[in-house]
Motif scaffolding. Structure first.
Motif, PDB file in Angstrom:
ATOM      1  N   MET A   1     -27.150 -28.470 -34.079  1.00 12.65           N
ATOM      2  CA  MET A   1     -26.454 -30.072 -34.133  1.00 12.65           C
ATOM      3  C   MET A   1     -25.390 -30.595 -32.740  1.00 12.65           C
ATOM      4  SD  MET A   1     -23.598 -32.625 -36.535  1.00 12.65           S
ATOM      5  CE  MET A   1     -24.641 -31.658 -37.679  1.00 12.65           C
ATOM      6  N   THR A   2     -26.239 -31.315 -32.049  1.00 15.92           N
ATOM      7  CA  THR A   2     -25.435 -31.909 -30.629  1.00 15.92           C
ATOM      8  C   THR A   2     -23.775 -32.630 -30.827  1.00 15.92           C
ATOM      9  OG1 THR A   2     -26.688 -33.709 -30.347  1.00 15.92           O
ATOM     10  CG2 THR A   2     -27.555 -32.075 -29.354  1.00 15.92           C
ATOM     11  N   ARG A   3     -23.423 -32.978 -29.886  1.00 16.38           N
ATOM     12  CA  ARG A   3     -21.906 -33.140 -30.403  1.00 16.38           C
ATOM     13  C   ARG A   3     -22.020 -35.000 -30.679  1.00 16.38           C
ATOM     14  NH1 ARG A   3     -17.044 -32.654 -25.388  1.00 16.38           N
ATOM     15  NH2 ARG A   3     -17.587 -30.324 -26.502  1.00 16.38           N
ATOM     16  N   ARG A   4     -23.674 -35.797 -29.746  1.00 18.13           N
ATOM     17  CA  ARG A   4     -23.825 -37.215 -30.334  1.00 18.13           C
ATOM     18  C   ARG A   4     -23.979 -36.799 -31.744  1.00 18.13           C
ATOM     19  NH1 ARG A   4     -27.836 -39.691 -31.531  1.00 18.13           N
ATOM     20  NH2 ARG A   4     -27.842 -42.295 -30.770  1.00 18.13           N
ATOM     21  N   ASP A   5     -24.761 -36.048 -32.196  1.00 21.18           N
ATOM     22  CA  ASP A   5     -24.929 -36.345 -33.488  1.00 21.18           C
ATOM     23  C   ASP A   5     -23.844 -36.643 -34.395  1.00 21.18           C
ATOM     24  OD1 ASP A   5     -27.719 -36.338 -33.115  1.00 21.18           O
ATOM     25  OD2 ASP A   5     -27.907 -34.071 -33.360  1.00 21.18           O
ATOM     26  N   PHE A   6     -23.492 -35.191 -34.415  1.00 19.92           N
ATOM     27  CA  PHE A   6     -21.885 -35.493 -35.447  1.00 19.92           C
ATOM     28  C   PHE A   6     -20.920 -37.232 -34.786  1.00 19.92           C
ATOM     29  CE2 PHE A   6     -17.533 -34.743 -35.631  1.00 19.92           C
ATOM     30  CZ  PHE A   6     -17.293 -34.091 -36.275  1.00 19.92           C
ATOM     31  N   TRP A   7     -21.030 -37.207 -33.848  1.00 21.80           N
ATOM     32  CA  TRP A   7     -20.261 -38.603 -33.369  1.00 21.80           C
ATOM     33  C   TRP A   7     -20.644 -39.530 -35.266  1.00 21.80           C
ATOM     34  CZ3 TRP A   7     -16.073 -39.046 -32.640  1.00 21.80           C
ATOM     35  CH2 TRP A   7     -14.607 -38.099 -32.330  1.00 21.80           C
ATOM     36  N   VAL A   8     -22.241 -39.627 -34.335  1.00 22.70           N
ATOM     37  CA  VAL A   8     -22.543 -40.489 -35.186  1.00 22.70           C
ATOM     38  C   VAL A   8     -22.733 -40.503 -36.246  1.00 22.70           C
ATOM     39  CG1 VAL A   8     -25.107 -41.263 -35.850  1.00 22.70           C
ATOM     40  CG2 VAL A   8     -24.999 -40.727 -33.537  1.00 22.70           C
ATOM     41  N   LEU A   9     -22.467 -39.000 -37.498  1.00 29.57           N
ATOM     42  CA  LEU A   9     -22.632 -38.838 -38.508  1.00 29.57           C
ATOM     43  C   LEU A   9     -21.368 -38.956 -39.015  1.00 29.57           C
ATOM     44  CD1 LEU A   9     -23.787 -35.620 -38.742  1.00 29.57           C
ATOM     45  CD2 LEU A   9     -25.154 -37.479 -39.639  1.00 29.57           C
ATOM     46  N   ALA A  10     -20.031 -39.123 -38.293  1.00 29.14           N
ATOM     47  CA  ALA A  10     -18.595 -39.147 -38.534  1.00 29.14           C
ATOM     48  C   ALA A  10     -18.572 -40.779 -38.876  1.00 29.14           C
ATOM     49  CB  ALA A  10     -17.993 -38.988 -37.604  1.00 29.14           C
ATOM     50  N   GLY A  11     -19.237 -41.054 -37.659  1.00 27.60           N
ATOM     51  CA  GLY A  11     -19.536 -42.727 -37.285  1.00 27.60           C
ATOM     52  C   GLY A  11     -19.781 -43.587 -38.705  1.00 27.60           C
ATOM     53  N   ALA A  12     -20.720 -43.123 -39.341  1.00 27.50           N
ATOM     54  CA  ALA A  12     -21.832 -43.421 -40.916  1.00 27.50           C
ATOM     55  C   ALA A  12     -20.725 -43.169 -41.657  1.00 27.50           C
ATOM     56  CB  ALA A  12     -22.638 -42.354 -40.933  1.00 27.50           C
ATOM     57  N   ASN A  13     -19.312 -42.186 -42.130  1.00 31.83           N
ATOM     58  CA  ASN A  13     -18.562 -41.662 -42.618  1.00 31.83           C
ATOM     59  C   ASN A  13     -17.186 -43.019 -42.433  1.00 31.83           C
ATOM     60  OD1 ASN A  13     -19.456 -40.034 -44.010  1.00 31.83           O
ATOM     61  ND2 ASN A  13     -17.915 -38.840 -43.830  1.00 31.83           N
ATOM     62  N   PHE A  14     -17.414 -43.576 -41.082  1.00 28.35           N
ATOM     63  CA  PHE A  14     -15.831 -43.983 -40.556  1.00 28.35           C
ATOM     64  C   PHE A  14     -16.684 -45.589 -41.917  1.00 28.35           C
ATOM     65  CE2 PHE A  14     -14.548 -47.014 -37.652  1.00 28.35           C
ATOM     66  CZ  PHE A  14     -12.782 -47.493 -38.457  1.00 28.35           C
ATOM     67  N   ALA A  15     -18.019 -46.178 -41.261  1.00 30.63           N
ATOM     68  CA  ALA A  15     -18.022 -47.198 -41.539  1.00 30.63           C
ATOM     69  C   ALA A  15     -18.461 -46.893 -43.286  1.00 30.63           C
ATOM     70  CB  ALA A  15     -20.437 -47.230 -41.009  1.00 30.63           C
ATOM     71  N   ILE A  16     -18.649 -46.454 -43.706  1.00 33.14           N
ATOM     72  CA  ILE A  16     -18.649 -46.628 -44.817  1.00 33.14           C
ATOM     73  C   ILE A  16     -16.787 -46.694 -45.555  1.00 33.14           C
ATOM     74  CG2 ILE A  16     -19.100 -46.198 -47.690  1.00 33.14           C
ATOM     75  CD1 ILE A  16     -21.534 -46.453 -46.200  1.00 33.14           C
ATOM     76  N   ALA A  17     -16.459 -45.999 -45.432  1.00 32.38           N
ATOM     77  CA  ALA A  17     -14.492 -46.263 -45.562  1.00 32.38           C
ATOM     78  C   ALA A  17     -14.029 -47.546 -44.976  1.00 32.38           C
ATOM     79  CB  ALA A  17     -13.962 -45.223 -44.491  1.00 32.38           C
ATOM     80  N   LEU A  18     -14.306 -47.862 -43.582  1.00 32.68           N
ATOM     81  CA  LEU A  18     -13.972 -49.583 -43.004  1.00 32.68           C
ATOM     82  C   LEU A  18     -14.340 -50.577 -43.987  1.00 32.68           C
ATOM     83  CD1 LEU A  18     -12.754 -50.941 -40.935  1.00 32.68           C
ATOM     84  CD2 LEU A  18     -14.609 -51.018 -39.235  1.00 32.68           C
ATOM     85  N   GLY A  19     -15.615 -50.563 -44.606  1.00 39.75           N
ATOM     86  CA  GLY A  19     -15.986 -51.485 -45.744  1.00 39.75           C
ATOM     87  C   GLY A  19     -15.814 -51.723 -46.113  1.00 39.75           C
ATOM     88  N   TYR A  20     -15.340 -50.112 -47.523  1.00 39.67           N
ATOM     89  CA  TYR A  20     -14.255 -50.263 -48.409  1.00 39.67           C
ATOM     90  C   TYR A  20     -12.840 -50.725 -47.945  1.00 39.67           C
ATOM     91  CZ  TYR A  20     -12.816 -48.558 -53.416  1.00 39.67           C
ATOM     92  OH  TYR A  20     -11.481 -48.389 -53.762  1.00 39.67           O
TER      93      TYR A  20
END
Length: 402
Positions: free
Chosen positions: A1-20
């Motif tokens: 996993m590249t650093r960019r891949d992880f930031w995108v995945l972390a961004g997905a978690n952040f987005a779901i939590a932000l919407g909640y």
């Protein structure tokens, strides 16, 4: 996993939590404008029920989406989930009736259920165990940051509307602007996934015959139960703290908000520590998990006896610290099985946690209504008993895996 891949995945978690998170402060405002919600009691009931309907969508569909990701890969599911989540947020903010509001919250849970298992599966397939453990801690941090940022965005919009005029005449703007912010962020994550390599190929679908049913219901049953139990405790805590603060402690809303903020800050600090000091892969075992549950139980018991803001704050620190350790530890533990991190397994883990949170909220309110603050002792005893049950099978599993 590249650093960019992880930031995108972390961004997905952040987005779901932000919407909640952006939804939480807005529900009473929205419900006060709806037909059929005429009393404060009705507002309180429907607020809890709308939050629960989101968890219902997650619980019902996360295991199914996880199984789909094992067969077709996770990239398409991530794009679908993030786009669907963004659409559900906007539609919910514009809902004109209770029926449509409930429908869109369920669909938001369905869309979120397509995202979270894929994120965890991608991290769970990182072969280096210490790195994998640190990534799980980082992904949990992203979720907490989203939960902190969501109410902050809503509060900023509300304050700006107050300065401009009568807030009661701007309900639609107050609702749409924060949810649109969260939706735009979710769409940005979807574009990043579509343009990059996150969620593609063998990491998800290399071996469709992973004996998923055996992984979930035999090897991973302690992790599933642990996920259910920790979210059950946190869900009960979230439901009871506002009631306790207003009745037994006579705290005003700013003080209550400060307690919730303290819980989030403690959780963030613990998970930051797990990231900076890479020990999670060593402590995700039975005795340490049992200790984490005992800390959570101690916080619940202390909260039931708290007679002041200081006592409540200490209880909140214990609850936050226990929950912050347990969540990434359980996710990491679930990937230590014969067949690696399958979407089926981690979807089931998400579903178990969602079910636990929903039932915990209901149980916390019911116990407090029945036994007042003593109901927290019932919850504490249950968490302690679960800790004892979890210790033995997880310890045995860790011995086999190591």
């Amino acid at each position: 996993m590249t650093r960019r891949d992880f930031w995108v995945l972390a961004g997905a978690n952040f987005a779901i939590a932000l919407g909640y998170g952006v939804i939480l402060p807005l529900l009473p405002t929205m419900l006060n404008d709806m037909a059929g919600v005429a009393t404060p009691a009705a507002v309180a009931w429907h607020t809890a029920a709308l939050l629960g309907s989101y968890m219902l969508g997650l619980f019902a569909t996360a295991p199914l989406w996880g199984a789909v990701s094992d067969r077709i890969g996770g990239r398409g599911l991530l794009v679908f989930g993030m786009c669907g989540y963004a659409a559900a947020l906007i539609a919910f903010a514009m809902a004109g009736s209770l029926t449509s509001a409930y429908s869109w919250r369920v669909l938001a849970g369905v869309a979120g259920g397509a995202v979270l298992p894929v994120v965890n599966t991608s991290i769970g397939n990182v072969p280096d165990r210490p790195v994998r453990a640190r990534l799980f801690a980082s992904a949990s941090m992203a979720t907490l940051l989203g939960l902190l940022a969501g109410p902050a965005v809503s509060a900023l919009v509300y304050a700006a509307m107050q300065r401009m005029g009568d807030v009661s005449e701007m309900t639609s703007t107050i609702l749409v602007l924060p949810t649109a912010t969260a939706a735009v962020f979710a769409l940005c994550v979807a574009v990043s996934v579509a343009l990059g390599g996150v969620g593609t190929g063998a990491a998800y679908a290399a071996d469709p015959a992973r004996r998923a049913h055996r992984i979930v219901w035999r090897q991973a049953s302690p992790a599933l139960f642990a996920s259910f139990l920790v979210l059950f405790g946190l869900g009960a805590f979230e439901a009871v703290l506002p009631i306790l603060a207003l009745t037994a402690l006579s705290l005003d809303p700013p003080a209550l908000g400060a307690l919730f903020a303290l819980c989030m800050v403690v959780m963030l600090a613990v998970q930051t520590g797990l990231f900076l000091v890479p020990i999670l892969h060593r402590v995700a075992r039975g005795p340490f998990l049992a200790a984490g549950f005992l800390v959570l139980a101690a916080g619940m018991a202390l909260l039931g006896q708290a007679g002041s803001l200081a006592g409540a704050a200490l209880a909140v620190v214990l609850v936050g610290a226990g929950g912050a350790f347990l969540q990434p530890a359980i996710a990491y533990l679930a990937t230590l099985n014969d067949a690696g991190a399958s979407g089926t397994l981690l979807g089931a883990l998400t579903g178990a946690g969602s079910l636990g949170q929903g039932l915990g909220s209901f149980a916390g309110g019911a116990l407090y209504a029945t036994f007042d603050a003593n109901g927290l002792w019932v919850l504490a005893v249950g968490l302690a008993g679960g800790a004892a049950w979890i210790g033995a099978p997880v310890r045995a599993g860790a011995a086999r895996l190591n």
